[in-house]
Scaffold this motif. Sequence first.
Motif, PDB file in Angstrom:
ATOM      1  N   LEU A 146      49.587  52.164  42.844  1.00 58.51           N
ATOM      2  CA  LEU A 146      49.674  50.948  42.211  1.00 58.51           C
ATOM      3  C   LEU A 146      50.894  49.915  42.595  1.00 58.51           C
ATOM      4  CD1 LEU A 146      48.566  50.449  38.502  1.00 58.51           C
ATOM      5  CD2 LEU A 146      50.864  49.594  39.217  1.00 58.51           C
ATOM      6  N   VAL A 147      51.958  50.529  42.438  1.00 59.79           N
ATOM      7  CA  VAL A 147      53.079  49.819  43.056  1.00 59.79           C
ATOM      8  C   VAL A 147      52.975  49.091  44.178  1.00 59.79           C
ATOM      9  CG1 VAL A 147      55.640  49.814  43.359  1.00 59.79           C
ATOM     10  CG2 VAL A 147      54.470  50.878  41.375  1.00 59.79           C
ATOM     11  N   PRO A 148      52.604  49.843  45.401  1.00 62.87           N
ATOM     12  CA  PRO A 148      52.613  48.971  46.606  1.00 62.87           C
ATOM     13  C   PRO A 148      51.321  48.029  46.590  1.00 62.87           C
ATOM     14  CG  PRO A 148      52.308  51.475  47.147  1.00 62.87           C
ATOM     15  CD  PRO A 148      52.558  51.018  45.601  1.00 62.87           C
ATOM     16  N   ASP A 149      50.426  48.055  45.704  1.00 64.09           N
ATOM     17  CA  ASP A 149      49.530  47.001  45.837  1.00 64.09           C
ATOM     18  C   ASP A 149      49.730  45.856  45.190  1.00 64.09           C
ATOM     19  OD1 ASP A 149      47.686  48.633  47.419  1.00 64.09           O
ATOM     20  OD2 ASP A 149      46.617  49.245  45.624  1.00 64.09           O
ATOM     21  N   VAL A 150      50.507  46.188  43.874  1.00 66.40           N
ATOM     22  CA  VAL A 150      50.966  45.089  43.100  1.00 66.40           C
ATOM     23  C   VAL A 150      52.172  44.325  43.804  1.00 66.40           C
ATOM     24  CG1 VAL A 150      52.421  44.547  40.996  1.00 66.40           C
ATOM     25  CG2 VAL A 150      50.301  46.243  40.814  1.00 66.40           C
ATOM     26  N   GLU A 151      52.927  45.121  44.401  1.00 64.25           N
ATOM     27  CA  GLU A 151      53.942  44.355  45.127  1.00 64.25           C
ATOM     28  C   GLU A 151      53.590  43.417  46.377  1.00 64.25           C
ATOM     29  OE1 GLU A 151      57.038  44.056  44.012  1.00 64.25           O
ATOM     30  OE2 GLU A 151      57.050  45.732  42.907  1.00 64.25           O
ATOM     31  N   ALA A 152      52.496  44.082  47.084  1.00 60.07           N
ATOM     32  CA  ALA A 152      51.827  43.302  48.145  1.00 60.07           C
ATOM     33  C   ALA A 152      51.027  42.018  47.634  1.00 60.07           C
ATOM     34  CB  ALA A 152      50.893  44.126  48.698  1.00 60.07           C
TER      35      ALA A 152
ATOM     36  N   ALA B  32      56.157  50.801  32.603  1.00 64.33           N
ATOM     37  CA  ALA B  32      56.821  49.735  31.973  1.00 64.33           C
ATOM     38  C   ALA B  32      57.677  49.122  32.779  1.00 64.33           C
ATOM     39  CB  ALA B  32      57.742  50.483  30.891  1.00 64.33           C
ATOM     40  N   LYS B  33      58.585  49.788  33.942  1.00 66.95           N
ATOM     41  CA  LYS B  33      59.322  49.020  35.015  1.00 66.95           C
ATOM     42  C   LYS B  33      58.805  47.986  35.684  1.00 66.95           C
ATOM     43  CE  LYS B  33      60.833  52.598  36.867  1.00 66.95           C
ATOM     44  NZ  LYS B  33      61.508  53.585  37.903  1.00 66.95           N
ATOM     45  N   LEU B  34      57.481  48.361  36.195  1.00 64.69           N
ATOM     46  CA  LEU B  34      56.899  47.597  36.902  1.00 64.69           C
ATOM     47  C   LEU B  34      56.455  46.199  36.032  1.00 64.69           C
ATOM     48  CD1 LEU B  34      55.404  47.013  39.547  1.00 64.69           C
ATOM     49  CD2 LEU B  34      53.212  47.994  38.513  1.00 64.69           C
ATOM     50  N   GLY B  35      55.854  46.405  35.011  1.00 62.05           N
ATOM     51  CA  GLY B  35      55.544  45.351  34.022  1.00 62.05           C
ATOM     52  C   GLY B  35      56.829  44.394  33.838  1.00 62.05           C
TER      53      GLY B  35
ATOM     54  N   PRO C  12      52.282  34.005  42.909  1.00 65.08           N
ATOM     55  CA  PRO C  12      53.420  34.039  42.219  1.00 65.08           C
ATOM     56  C   PRO C  12      52.703  34.468  40.767  1.00 65.08           C
ATOM     57  CG  PRO C  12      52.830  31.647  42.490  1.00 65.08           C
ATOM     58  CD  PRO C  12      51.841  32.624  43.613  1.00 65.08           C
ATOM     59  N   LYS C  13      51.760  34.577  40.463  1.00 63.08           N
ATOM     60  CA  LYS C  13      50.867  34.721  39.274  1.00 63.08           C
ATOM     61  C   LYS C  13      49.709  35.559  39.422  1.00 63.08           C
ATOM     62  CE  LYS C  13      52.998  32.057  36.174  1.00 63.08           C
ATOM     63  NZ  LYS C  13      53.543  32.609  35.026  1.00 63.08           N
ATOM     64  N   LEU C  14      49.555  36.846  38.847  1.00 66.74           N
ATOM     65  CA  LEU C  14      48.386  37.574  39.001  1.00 66.74           C
ATOM     66  C   LEU C  14      47.611  37.814  37.426  1.00 66.74           C
ATOM     67  CD1 LEU C  14      49.888  40.172  41.307  1.00 66.74           C
ATOM     68  CD2 LEU C  14      48.439  38.553  41.926  1.00 66.74           C
ATOM     69  N   ARG C  15      46.509  38.421  37.672  1.00 69.15           N
ATOM     70  CA  ARG C  15      45.498  38.746  36.616  1.00 69.15           C
ATOM     71  C   ARG C  15      45.366  40.078  37.025  1.00 69.15           C
ATOM     72  NH1 ARG C  15      41.890  33.674  34.902  1.00 69.15           N
ATOM     73  NH2 ARG C  15      43.365  32.377  35.038  1.00 69.15           N
ATOM     74  N   LEU C  16      45.422  40.983  35.989  1.00 73.64           N
ATOM     75  CA  LEU C  16      45.261  42.328  36.181  1.00 73.64           C
ATOM     76  C   LEU C  16      44.158  43.048  35.232  1.00 73.64           C
ATOM     77  CD1 LEU C  16      46.489  45.107  37.541  1.00 73.64           C
ATOM     78  CD2 LEU C  16      47.848  45.197  35.134  1.00 73.64           C
ATOM     79  N   LEU C  17      43.312  43.772  35.860  1.00 72.62           N
ATOM     80  CA  LEU C  17      42.296  44.458  35.269  1.00 72.62           C
ATOM     81  C   LEU C  17      42.745  46.167  35.254  1.00 72.62           C
ATOM     82  CD1 LEU C  17      39.604  45.160  33.988  1.00 72.62           C
ATOM     83  CD2 LEU C  17      38.587  45.400  36.146  1.00 72.62           C
ATOM     84  N   TYR C  18      42.924  46.697  34.169  1.00 68.63           N
ATOM     85  CA  TYR C  18      43.338  48.311  33.928  1.00 68.63           C
ATOM     86  C   TYR C  18      42.169  48.926  33.294  1.00 68.63           C
ATOM     87  CZ  TYR C  18      46.502  52.029  34.660  1.00 68.63           C
ATOM     88  OH  TYR C  18      47.131  53.284  34.970  1.00 68.63           O
TER      89      TYR C  18
END
Length: 121
Positions: A30-36, A66-69, A42-48
């Motif tokens: 999750l973290v590498p994909d989100v950071e990439a 929580a930290k990533l958010g 600059p803005k993302l939409r997320l489906l979890y």
Amino acid sequence: MIEQITDLPTGVLGFRARGQVTAADYENVLVPDVEAAFALNPKLRLLYHCGEDFTGFDARAAWDDAKLGLRHFSGWERVALVTDVGWLRFAARALGFAVPGEFRLFGNAQLDEAKQWLLAP
């Protein structure tokens, strides 16, 4: 385990949680994909999506979430949580106000509706 949902357009990230989600899942997927994605947008939409086979998060995974958010607090445009897991739905209703950007909760049967909401202008 976390796996990326790959049939979404640019600017929309999707992840499916299965079984017990660990900190290693966050750190390796999750973290590498989100950071990439944030490096490109600059803005993302997320489906979890936490489906029927989701059993929970370990404590470090919840902390990593929580930290990533918070690290990208102003970058979340829309967040859709799709789940029928009772305790997770309760927590989302109770804490949904703290999710940055627009937040909506969907049931598993509404997965396509959640995707459409994320894609809408």
